[in-house]
Design a protein around this motif. Structure first.
Motif, PDB file in Angstrom:
ATOM      1  N   GLU A 145       0.830  -1.207   0.000  1.00 36.98           N
ATOM      2  CA  GLU A 145       0.000   0.000   0.000  1.00 36.98           C
ATOM      3  C   GLU A 145       0.864   1.257   0.000  1.00 36.98           C
ATOM      4  N   ILE A 146       1.955   1.229   0.774  1.00 33.89           N
ATOM      5  CA  ILE A 146       2.878   2.371   0.808  1.00 33.89           C
ATOM      6  C   ILE A 146       3.515   2.584  -0.562  1.00 33.89           C
ATOM      7  N   LEU A 147       3.875   1.494  -1.200  1.00 32.19           N
ATOM      8  CA  LEU A 147       4.517   1.574  -2.511  1.00 32.19           C
ATOM      9  C   LEU A 147       3.544   2.104  -3.569  1.00 32.19           C
ATOM     10  N   LEU A 148       2.311   1.641  -3.537  1.00 29.32           N
ATOM     11  CA  LEU A 148       1.308   2.134  -4.486  1.00 29.32           C
ATOM     12  C   LEU A 148       1.040   3.622  -4.259  1.00 29.32           C
ATOM     13  N   LYS A 149       1.012   4.031  -2.993  1.00 29.99           N
ATOM     14  CA  LYS A 149       0.812   5.444  -2.682  1.00 29.99           C
ATOM     15  C   LYS A 149       1.955   6.284  -3.244  1.00 29.99           C
ATOM     16  N   ALA A 150       3.192   5.783  -3.096  1.00 30.86           N
ATOM     17  CA  ALA A 150       4.361   6.505  -3.615  1.00 30.86           C
ATOM     18  C   ALA A 150       4.290   6.635  -5.136  1.00 30.86           C
ATOM     19  N   LEU A 151       3.826   5.584  -5.805  1.00 31.44           N
ATOM     20  CA  LEU A 151       3.685   5.636  -7.265  1.00 31.44           C
ATOM     21  C   LEU A 151       2.632   6.665  -7.672  1.00 31.44           C
ATOM     22  N   ARG A 152       1.499   6.660  -6.981  1.00 37.48           N
ATOM     23  CA  ARG A 152       0.421   7.598  -7.332  1.00 37.48           C
ATOM     24  C   ARG A 152       0.849   9.040  -7.092  1.00 37.48           C
ATOM     25  N   GLU A 153       1.624   9.273  -6.037  1.00 39.09           N
ATOM     26  CA  GLU A 153       2.099  10.632  -5.743  1.00 39.09           C
ATOM     27  C   GLU A 153       3.057  11.143  -6.810  1.00 39.09           C
ATOM     28  N   ARG A 154       3.609  10.238  -7.591  1.00 40.98           N
ATOM     29  CA  ARG A 154       4.532  10.611  -8.671  1.00 40.98           C
ATOM     30  C   ARG A 154       3.877  10.472 -10.041  1.00 40.98           C
ATOM     31  N   GLY A 184       1.731   8.220 -10.983  1.00 38.25           N
ATOM     32  CA  GLY A 184       1.376   6.859 -11.351  1.00 38.25           C
ATOM     33  C   GLY A 184       2.542   6.008 -11.792  1.00 38.25           C
ATOM     34  N   CYS A 185       3.682   6.630 -12.126  1.00 39.25           N
ATOM     35  CA  CYS A 185       4.853   5.878 -12.588  1.00 39.25           C
ATOM     36  C   CYS A 185       6.122   6.422 -11.926  1.00 39.25           C
ATOM     37  N   ALA A 186       7.066   5.527 -11.680  1.00 39.41           N
ATOM     38  CA  ALA A 186       8.352   5.951 -11.102  1.00 39.41           C
ATOM     39  C   ALA A 186       9.374   4.844 -11.305  1.00 39.41           C
ATOM     40  N   LYS A 187      10.659   5.223 -11.181  1.00 37.91           N
ATOM     41  CA  LYS A 187      11.750   4.255 -11.288  1.00 37.91           C
ATOM     42  C   LYS A 187      12.227   3.871  -9.891  1.00 37.91           C
ATOM     43  N   LEU A 188      12.992   2.795  -9.827  1.00 40.86           N
ATOM     44  CA  LEU A 188      13.423   2.265  -8.530  1.00 40.86           C
ATOM     45  C   LEU A 188      14.155   3.288  -7.661  1.00 40.86           C
ATOM     46  N   PRO A 189      15.109   4.063  -8.201  1.00 44.42           N
ATOM     47  CA  PRO A 189      15.800   5.036  -7.334  1.00 44.42           C
ATOM     48  C   PRO A 189      14.839   6.021  -6.672  1.00 44.42           C
ATOM     49  N   GLU A 190      13.827   6.471  -7.423  1.00 43.28           N
ATOM     50  CA  GLU A 190      12.842   7.397  -6.854  1.00 43.28           C
ATOM     51  C   GLU A 190      12.032   6.718  -5.756  1.00 43.28           C
ATOM     52  N   LEU A 191      11.645   5.466  -6.001  1.00 48.03           N
ATOM     53  CA  LEU A 191      10.841   4.738  -5.024  1.00 48.03           C
ATOM     54  C   LEU A 191      11.643   4.411  -3.769  1.00 48.03           C
TER      55      LEU A 191
END
Length: 244
Positions: free
Chosen positions: A6-15, A17-24
């Protein structure tokens, strides 16, 4: 779903909807190994997708991960427009699929509607028919400009002559009905029809009286790419069939 997911999905949505591993990794504080573990779990259930961008020699830092939102019921059901059921099953089928919001129509209704709505061509592939087919094909709604093709896909020799008499009776009423038969040794068990390339129906019943009044048979009315596929399958079989 785990709290990490859930935390990871939230991080993706805040960016967006898409992001790379370093950002995550920065956003969540997770190690790359932990990120990949959770992302692959989400990938397995269709919650995220993986897009390749940037340097293929350095996939860990250049692969973009994107949220894949759950599809609606209508999207999941795709091109299904209606469920077909023979009369003995009609009431139960309607109750069974009511939560999906898909209408249920009778086997007779789908055939009659298909014939009456044809403006250019009607294609029917079916193993067996009996005299009930005459009732449908002699409806006053059939277009004199359309072509009606019937492909017999599993006729045994002992039933062929009776079937041919029915088809000739139909042709006497509406000459733009043509028919062919697939080699009995290579019959097709499936039953389907295509109307003007716009919609199709795939079903389990033959054009037999007992299938309407006694059998539990079902089918679906579909639109979209499946119609084109069924159209091509019919043409393929038709080109290899013969005039009985």
């Amino acid at each position: 779903m785990s709290s990490e997911a859930e935390i990871l999905l939230k991080a993706l949505r805040e960016r967006g909807g898409c992001a790379k591993l370093p950002e995550l990794a920065v956003a969540t504080g997770y190690s790359v190994f932990r990120l990949l573990t959770v992302l692959n779990e989400l990938l397995a259930v269709g919650a995220v997708r993986r897009d390749r961008v940037g340097d293929p020699l350095n996939p860990l830092s250049t692969t973009e991960w994107c949220v894949q939102e759950p599809k609606s019921k209508q999207e999941v059901l795709g091109s299904i427009e209606a469920l077909i059921a023979t009369p003995p099953l009609l009431k139960d089928a309607a109750e069974l699929i009511a939560p999906l919001g898909i209408p249920v129509i009778s086997s007779q209704e789908v055939l009659r509607n298909a014939l009456c709505n044809t403006s250019t061509y009607f294609k029917l592939a079916v193993p067996y028919i009996d005299s009930t087919a005459y009732v449908f094909f002699t409806e006053n709604c059939l277009s004199p400009k359309a072509e009606y093709k019937i492909l017999l896909t599993g006729q045994r020799e002992d039933k062929m002559q009776a079937t041919l008499r029915i088809l000739e009776d139909i042709r006497n009423y509406i000459p733009n009905v043509v028919y062919r038969a697939v080699d009995g040794k290579r019959g097709l068990h499936a039953k389907f029809l295509v109307v003007d390339g716009k919609y199709a129906a795939v079903f389990t019943f033959n054009l037999y009286y007992t299938h309407y009044v006694r059998n539990y048979d079902i089918g679906v009315v579909v639109r979209g790419s499946l119609v084109e596929l069924l159209d091509k399958i019919f043409d393929y079989l038709w080109s290899r069939a013969t005039q009985p």
